[in-house]
Design a protein around this motif. Structure first.
Motif, mmCIF file in Angstrom:
data_model
loop_
_atom_site.group_PDB
_atom_site.id
_atom_site.type_symbol
_atom_site.label_atom_id
_atom_site.label_comp_id
_atom_site.label_asym_id
_atom_site.label_seq_id
_atom_site.Cartn_x
_atom_site.Cartn_y
_atom_site.Cartn_z
ATOM 1 N N PHE A 92 -7.096 62.408 66.206
ATOM 2 C CA PHE A 92 -6.864 63.642 67.531
ATOM 3 C C PHE A 92 -5.585 64.397 66.829
ATOM 4 N N GLY A 93 -4.611 63.809 66.117
ATOM 5 C CA GLY A 93 -3.310 64.314 65.884
ATOM 6 C C GLY A 93 -2.595 64.696 66.895
ATOM 7 N N ARG A 94 -2.355 66.166 66.609
ATOM 8 C CA ARG A 94 -1.453 66.887 67.724
ATOM 9 C C ARG A 94 -2.150 67.204 68.911
ATOM 10 N N VAL A 95 -3.617 67.161 69.007
ATOM 11 C CA VAL A 95 -4.501 67.354 69.987
ATOM 12 C C VAL A 95 -4.100 66.161 71.129
ATOM 13 N N GLU A 96 -3.747 64.933 70.648
ATOM 14 C CA GLU A 96 -3.576 63.818 71.338
ATOM 15 C C GLU A 96 -2.835 63.923 72.706
ATOM 16 N N LYS A 97 -1.783 64.834 72.613
ATOM 17 C CA LYS A 97 -0.997 64.959 73.845
ATOM 18 C C LYS A 97 -1.627 65.621 74.867
#
Length: 243
Positions: A89-94
């Motif tokens: 998910f990378g940056r989407v995780e937040k």
């Protein structure tokens, strides 16, 4: 009045760029209070697909919350799916499973994806006891005067008129528990067609609201999203379809 845009099944890797541009322009022009994305950001959970989804969602100028979808779990790497299913998910995780407290609305996440199942089709939904417990606790802790909206990927109960099925394990019991806890509606995606259905379970009323898709993977409906308006404790839904 609180306005929410409910969008689902972007499927980067098979996304419809015209539909994505239309939705982004609508968000930028109308500035809803939040965007709720109910899963399937990607087609095959590839890192490049998540990167494209991150760039797109980060550019939306309003708060965004995202639910994981079954397409967002690793497809070709079974070890990663078992032990680190959400790593990509990378940056989407937040944004993932991010509760939102808005002036008159509380958005509560409910995960319905599973890394493995004792069933043939792992795309079907599952509501775990822990996910349901967290959602019920968040509803209980929210402002008593708020409209409580639960966001999930899979419809908790299948609709016979739709072309796709979610077959969500524990879905009916979860819908009943959420209704009894005070939830007003459950938002979902997965089936790529919009719907809005009232349920009454043991005297408690709750709505199931599904969004369409912004991808090329169309069923009965052109690319669309739901505009949800909440005013004076009343929730209304308008399906907005690309021209």
């Amino acid at each position: 009045m609180t306005r929410l845009f409910h969008v689902s099944d972007l499927h980067f890797g098979r996304a419809d760029q015209d539909a994505l541009d239309w939705f982004a322009a609508t968000v930028a022009g109308e500035r809803p209070d939040a965007v709720i994305c109910t899963g399937d950001l990607t087609m095959r959970a590839r890192s490049a697909e998540f990167e494209a989804a991150a760039r797109y969602l980060e550019a939306l100028p309003v708060p965004v919350t995202v639910e994981p979808g079954n397409h967002d779990l690793p497809y070709f790497n079974p070890l990663e799916r078992m032990f680190r299913p959400y790593r990509r998910f990378g940056r989407v995780e937040k944004m993932v499973e991010k509760p939102l407290e808005l002036p008159s609305v509380t958005i509560v996440p409910l995960r319905t994806t599973a890394r493995a199942q004792l069933r043939r089709n792992w795309s079907w939904g599952v509501v775990s006891e822990s996910s349901l417990r967290r959602a019920v606790e968040m509803i209980a802790a929210s402002d008593k005067g708020h409209v409580k909206i639960v966001a999930a990927h899979h419809p908790l109960v299948d609709r016979p008129e739709l072309q796709s099925r979610a077959k969500t394990k524990g879905g009916l019991a979860a819908l009943k528990a959420l209704a009894e806890a005070g939830a007003h509606a459950v938002l979902s995606g997965h089936v790529h067609d919009p719907f809005d259905v009232d349920h009454t379970l043991c005297g408690s009323a709750i709505r199931m609201i599904g969004a369409g898709t912004l991808s090329e993977r169309l069923r009965a409906t052109r690319p669309s999203f739901n505009e949800i308006r909440v005013m004076d404790g009343t929730l209304s839904v308008m399906v907005r379809t690309i021209g």
